[in-house]
Design a protein around this motif. Sequence first.
Motif, PDB file in Angstrom:
ATOM      1  N   SER A 383       0.934  -1.596   0.155  1.00 49.70           N
ATOM      2  CA  SER A 383       0.334   0.095   0.192  1.00 49.70           C
ATOM      3  C   SER A 383       0.631   1.318   0.011  1.00 49.70           C
ATOM      4  N   PRO A 384       0.570   2.167  -0.987  1.00 45.78           N
ATOM      5  CA  PRO A 384       1.267   3.578  -1.272  1.00 45.78           C
ATOM      6  C   PRO A 384       1.311   4.275   0.127  1.00 45.78           C
ATOM      7  N   LEU A 385      -0.668   4.090   0.557  1.00 42.53           N
ATOM      8  CA  LEU A 385      -0.237   5.093   1.732  1.00 42.53           C
ATOM      9  C   LEU A 385      -0.092   4.731   2.829  1.00 42.53           C
ATOM     10  N   TYR A 386       0.148   3.073   3.235  1.00 35.66           N
ATOM     11  CA  TYR A 386       0.824   3.191   4.216  1.00 35.66           C
ATOM     12  C   TYR A 386       2.266   3.070   4.188  1.00 35.66           C
ATOM     13  N   GLU A 387       2.836   3.705   3.217  1.00 34.16           N
ATOM     14  CA  GLU A 387       4.466   3.786   2.876  1.00 34.16           C
ATOM     15  C   GLU A 387       4.227   5.048   3.446  1.00 34.16           C
ATOM     16  N   GLU A 391       6.155   7.051   6.485  1.00 30.55           N
ATOM     17  CA  GLU A 391       7.307   8.287   6.026  1.00 30.55           C
ATOM     18  C   GLU A 391       7.024   9.132   6.887  1.00 30.55           C
ATOM     19  N   GLY A 392       5.521   9.836   7.642  1.00 30.66           N
ATOM     20  CA  GLY A 392       5.299  10.606   8.515  1.00 30.66           C
ATOM     21  C   GLY A 392       4.391  11.574   7.438  1.00 30.66           C
ATOM     22  N   VAL A 393       4.105  11.451   6.886  1.00 30.88           N
ATOM     23  CA  VAL A 393       3.190  12.447   5.995  1.00 30.88           C
ATOM     24  C   VAL A 393       1.664  12.134   6.401  1.00 30.88           C
ATOM     25  N   ASP A 394       1.575  13.150   6.944  1.00 29.23           N
ATOM     26  CA  ASP A 394      -0.187  13.533   7.330  1.00 29.23           C
ATOM     27  C   ASP A 394      -1.208  13.173   5.977  1.00 29.23           C
ATOM     28  N   LEU A 395      -1.724  12.023   5.650  1.00 24.35           N
ATOM     29  CA  LEU A 395      -2.936  11.935   5.307  1.00 24.35           C
ATOM     30  C   LEU A 395      -3.408  12.213   4.919  1.00 24.35           C
ATOM     31  N   SER A 396      -4.688  12.694   6.170  1.00 23.12           N
ATOM     32  CA  SER A 396      -5.382  14.331   6.279  1.00 23.12           C
ATOM     33  C   SER A 396      -5.187  15.125   5.571  1.00 23.12           C
ATOM     34  N   LYS A 397      -3.986  15.749   5.393  1.00 18.33           N
ATOM     35  CA  LYS A 397      -3.991  17.552   4.681  1.00 18.33           C
ATOM     36  C   LYS A 397      -3.167  16.898   3.401  1.00 18.33           C
ATOM     37  N   VAL A 398      -3.120  15.617   2.837  1.00 18.90           N
ATOM     38  CA  VAL A 398      -2.077  15.399   1.356  1.00 18.90           C
ATOM     39  C   VAL A 398      -4.353  16.385   0.323  1.00 18.90           C
ATOM     40  N   GLN A 399      -3.220  16.514  -0.607  1.00 19.41           N
ATOM     41  CA  GLN A 399      -3.768  16.925  -1.666  1.00 19.41           C
ATOM     42  C   GLN A 399      -4.071  16.061  -2.866  1.00 19.41           C
ATOM     43  N   TRP A 400      -5.536  15.126  -3.219  1.00 18.74           N
ATOM     44  CA  TRP A 400      -4.697  14.592  -3.936  1.00 18.74           C
ATOM     45  C   TRP A 400      -5.472  15.049  -5.572  1.00 18.74           C
TER      46      TRP A 400
END
Length: 403
Positions: A383-387, A391-400
């Motif tokens: 899973s790229p999301l898990y990766e 790595e410390g990326v806050d997924l809720s702040k990602v602009q898809w």
Amino acid sequence: MKPVYLDNNATTPVDPRVLEAMLPYFRGSFGNAASRNHSFGWEAEKAVETARDQVATAINANSKEIVWTSGSTEGNNAAIQGVAGMYAEKGKHIITCTIEHKAVIDPCKWLETQGFEVTWLEPDSTGRIHVERVAEAIRADTILVSLMFANNELGTLHPIAEIGAVCKGKGVLFHTDATQALGKVPIDVEKMGIDLLTMSAHKIYGPKGVGAMYARRRRPRVRLRPIIYGGGHERGMRSGTLNVPGIVGCGAAATLALQEMAVESVRLAGLRDRLWAGLREHLTDITFNGNTQHRLANTLNVSFLYVEGESLMMGIEGIAVSSGSACTSASLEPSYVLKGIGVGDDLAHSSIRFSLGRFTTEEEIDYTIERVVKTVDHLRAMSPLYEMAQEGVDLSKVQWATH
Ligand SMILES: *Cc1c(COP(=O)(O)O)cnc(C)c1O
């Protein structure tokens, strides 16, 4: 390993002792319980009345207060539509909850189209309704409160006795869908102020297609408009030739459930805790859905972050569980129950309900832990999301990017 069945909240296998009790009523004792003038009928009627006593005893009711049904879907409809039909002149307001079973939600929705008003209470984040919310919602025109005893997806228990007391105090009828609670926690319709209760045999190691509705006969006497008219069976409350073998099975199942409840609930709680501890020991990023205090012993609902519930289910093939995303033909709607307690869409999609039962063994639980851990690790590795999260990326702040 044989297939492992951890979906006992969906249905249970018939206990061999229940099947044994039923068999004579398919063969020699096949009579119609309504046949008043020969021994075949009398024998069938006697068996039906024994079963009625057994179900009544399991909930501390009188056998005259038990009406046979085809299960809880019918029972919930009979109770809710029955009260609405009989008490509409007194009022047209009903109180229920957003995370009830569809067999309660849908009759209530139908009543909304028939001029009734329904208050849809929202549970807290554990799936529990607080008695104060019920008290506040009751109005002069309220005729019925319908709240389930235990939630089928979460295992959360409502404060039924307190709600019953509030309803009694305000003169409002109280119905509870006890399908998941019977045989798992003590039920006493007298002490708990329950006026109507529904149960289903196939959730307690009895056969499918049979169940019972309890309707109080005194203090107060509940009056119901039938939803099925016909030959006047069941004192006119539910016509139709009785399913004698099924009813015998329902009675036997209720007796066994009652007898084994104390020991069995301790055993199941032990297995459930073993499952949760095993998952937590080997996996990070999993969350528990439900109430850790007020709950059934057999149910464990878990969200596995960064993992699709359906993929997890496929990965643990051979282990039967339910997922929070109902994978129906066109839509991939996440569970309305999980949404109803504020679980986000992605977490709802990653959730699995493990529901243990009478025939669940420790070996099966250990095998399940092993298989789930392996599968979750595998799915996360891909899973790229898990990766990104690692790595410390806050997924809720990602602009898809959208197309
Ligand atoms: C299974 C279930 C029902 C439906 O019962 P059937 O007998 O299958 O119609 C209703 N309510 C709850 C809480 C259930 O778990």
